[in-house]
Design a protein around this motif. Structure first.
Motif, PDB file in Angstrom:
ATOM      1  N   TRP A  33       2.785  17.765  52.377  1.00 44.14           N
ATOM      2  CA  TRP A  33       2.294  18.524  51.088  1.00 44.14           C
ATOM      3  C   TRP A  33       1.440  17.497  50.308  1.00 44.14           C
ATOM      4  N   ARG A  34       0.631  16.980  51.061  1.00 35.31           N
ATOM      5  CA  ARG A  34      -0.409  15.860  50.534  1.00 35.31           C
ATOM      6  C   ARG A  34      -1.348  16.266  49.562  1.00 35.31           C
ATOM      7  N   SER A  35      -1.730  17.883  49.628  1.00 34.77           N
ATOM      8  CA  SER A  35      -2.708  18.299  48.770  1.00 34.77           C
ATOM      9  C   SER A  35      -2.289  18.258  47.577  1.00 34.77           C
ATOM     10  N   VAL A  36      -0.865  18.949  47.446  1.00 32.93           N
ATOM     11  CA  VAL A  36      -0.214  18.949  46.241  1.00 32.93           C
ATOM     12  C   VAL A  36       0.069  17.722  45.626  1.00 32.93           C
ATOM     13  N   ALA A  37       0.467  16.645  46.287  1.00 31.16           N
ATOM     14  CA  ALA A  37       0.625  15.323  45.514  1.00 31.16           C
ATOM     15  C   ALA A  37      -0.645  14.643  45.152  1.00 31.16           C
ATOM     16  N   THR A  38      -1.761  14.883  46.033  1.00 35.14           N
ATOM     17  CA  THR A  38      -3.116  14.500  45.317  1.00 35.14           C
ATOM     18  C   THR A  38      -3.548  15.041  44.107  1.00 35.14           C
ATOM     19  N   TRP A  39      -3.432  16.355  43.986  1.00 33.97           N
ATOM     20  CA  TRP A  39      -3.584  17.171  42.843  1.00 33.97           C
ATOM     21  C   TRP A  39      -2.976  16.458  41.597  1.00 33.97           C
ATOM     22  N   TYR A  40      -1.642  16.125  41.536  1.00 36.35           N
ATOM     23  CA  TYR A  40      -0.985  15.417  40.556  1.00 36.35           C
ATOM     24  C   TYR A  40      -1.260  14.155  40.550  1.00 36.35           C
ATOM     25  N   PRO A  76      -1.715  28.628  45.022  1.00 36.06           N
ATOM     26  CA  PRO A  76      -1.239  28.791  46.596  1.00 36.06           C
ATOM     27  C   PRO A  76       0.309  29.461  46.452  1.00 36.06           C
ATOM     28  N   ASP A  77       0.890  30.099  47.314  1.00 40.21           N
ATOM     29  CA  ASP A  77       2.020  30.716  47.540  1.00 40.21           C
ATOM     30  C   ASP A  77       3.119  29.565  47.733  1.00 40.21           C
ATOM     31  N   TYR A  78       2.636  28.482  48.507  1.00 34.60           N
ATOM     32  CA  TYR A  78       3.419  27.201  48.750  1.00 34.60           C
ATOM     33  C   TYR A  78       3.609  26.286  47.604  1.00 34.60           C
ATOM     34  N   TRP A  79       3.351  26.338  46.476  1.00 33.82           N
ATOM     35  CA  TRP A  79       2.984  25.380  45.486  1.00 33.82           C
ATOM     36  C   TRP A  79       4.399  25.067  44.994  1.00 33.82           C
ATOM     37  N   ASP A  80       5.291  26.110  44.734  1.00 33.02           N
ATOM     38  CA  ASP A  80       6.667  25.638  44.088  1.00 33.02           C
ATOM     39  C   ASP A  80       7.581  25.034  45.160  1.00 33.02           C
ATOM     40  N   GLU A  81       7.316  25.353  46.405  1.00 29.72           N
ATOM     41  CA  GLU A  81       8.000  24.876  47.336  1.00 29.72           C
ATOM     42  C   GLU A  81       7.935  23.536  47.559  1.00 29.72           C
TER      43      GLU A  81
END
Length: 342
Positions: free
Chosen positions: A324-331, A140-145
């Motif tokens: 960004w809870r989707s990103v934290a969940t992935w980690y 996703p484009d928002y990943w780095d942010e």
């Protein structure tokens, strides 16, 4: 008569006279030598030659001169000669070590293509590993942010995120494949889900469509490792998609809860499956799947030292992850000893 005794007296006088002359001559030589020592400038070459054997002072000076000459020659000779001798062995000993290095460099430089291949191999392996781990994906484009935000806000994620540089949440294909994979993965381990999914794809010859799944009998689906309930779920999902009752194109602008309500109308799709669809197909950034076992385990291990965690505990921890809870969940999934395949 008188003339006879005079002859012996004359001989004696003559002898005495000759001795006196000899004695008189010797001091003259010594004086000359002494004078020559005190005044070297007026002395002639013959006088110096005559003085050398007789003068004791000159005899002492001669050995001194001889001693100085050897001392100088000896002092110079050992210093000059050992130096090259020491350097030569050092170079000889170093040459066997230097030669293999030169040979290795030559071997590396000789094939031009081999040099490039060595440089590209680690990068190629890294890219291949990332592609194999997360196929058919665009991050996703928002990943780095999101990662930068979470690193600032959360001390645990600050340690976890840098371990997975270049990786991220990935799409698992079209809407039907994403939903079907979610049904297959329900309540089983990651490795078991991967094995069942591989057999399921093989049963449709790699072409996973709603029509292909509808053509399979329940026994064929169960032969892939699916339970009877999951076989029914997959058939119902295929029927909804085939008949157009799930309009995925209209969901791009819909809210998360609206999409969840539409998906849970299908048999076998609960809230967790709908949330996986939001994360992996629609790439929604702020999904928190509290029914996900991997998420709960990740929070327990990283935030509670392995102690049991309730849904309210997990929700409280995840407050710092918004939006960004989707990103934290992935980690959290990545931090497990057996990471989730999604």
């Amino acid at each position: 008569m008188v003339a006879a005794p005079v002859a012996p007296q004359t001989k004696t006088a003559a002898a005495t006279q000759s001795k006196a002359q000899a004695i008189a001559k010797k001091p003259a030589v010594v004086k000359a030598a002494v004078v020559s020592k005190a005044k070297p400038s007026p002395v002639t070459a013959p006088q110096v030659a005559a003085a050398k054997p007789s003068a004791s002072k000159l005899r002492v000076a001669t050995p001194a001169a001889v001693k100085k000459a050897p001392a100088k020659s000896v002092a110079k000779a050992p210093v000059a000669k050992p130096a090259p001798v020491k350097v030569a062995p050092a170079q000889t000993a170093a040459s066997p070590v230097a030669q293999p290095v030169a040979v290795k460099k030559a071997a590396a430089k000789t094939p031009a293509g081999a040099k490039n291949a060595v440089k590209k191999t680690p990068l190629a392996k890294q890219v291949a590993a990332e592609v194999a781990a997360l196929p058919d994906a665009i991050r996703p484009d928002y990943w780095d942010e999101a990662c930068r935000y979470l690193i600032k806000k959360d001390r645990i994620l600050r340690k976890i995120i840098p371990k997975y540089t270049g990786m991220g949440l990935q799409s698992q294909g079209d809407a039907f494949s994403t939903l079907a994979r979610s049904i297959v993965s329900q309540q089983i381990s990651t490795s078991a889900a991967a094995a069942v999914w591989t057999r399921f794809e093989h049963s449709v010859q790699g072409q996973l469509t709603a029509a292909k799944v509808l053509a399979l009998e329940s026994a064929q689906l169960r032969a892939c490792g699916l339970s009877a309930r999951k076989a029914e779920y997959l058939h119902d999902l295929a029927l909804h998609v085939h008949e157009g009752r799930l309009d995925v194109t209209a969901w791009q602008q819909a809210e998360d809860e609206e999409i969840i309500a539409a998906l849970t109308a299908v048999r076998g799709i609960g809230r967790w499956t709908a949330e996986m669809f939001l994360m992996f197909h629609l790439m929604r950034p702020n999904v928190l799947p509290l029914d996900d076992l991997g998420l709960i385990q990740g929070i327990s291990r990283n935030y509670f030292s392995g102690e049991p965690v309730s849904r309210s505990d997990a929700r409280e921890v995840a407050e710092a992850w918004k939006p960004w809870r989707s990103v934290a969940t992935w980690y959290m999934w990545r931090s497990l000893s057996e990471p989730q395949s999604y």
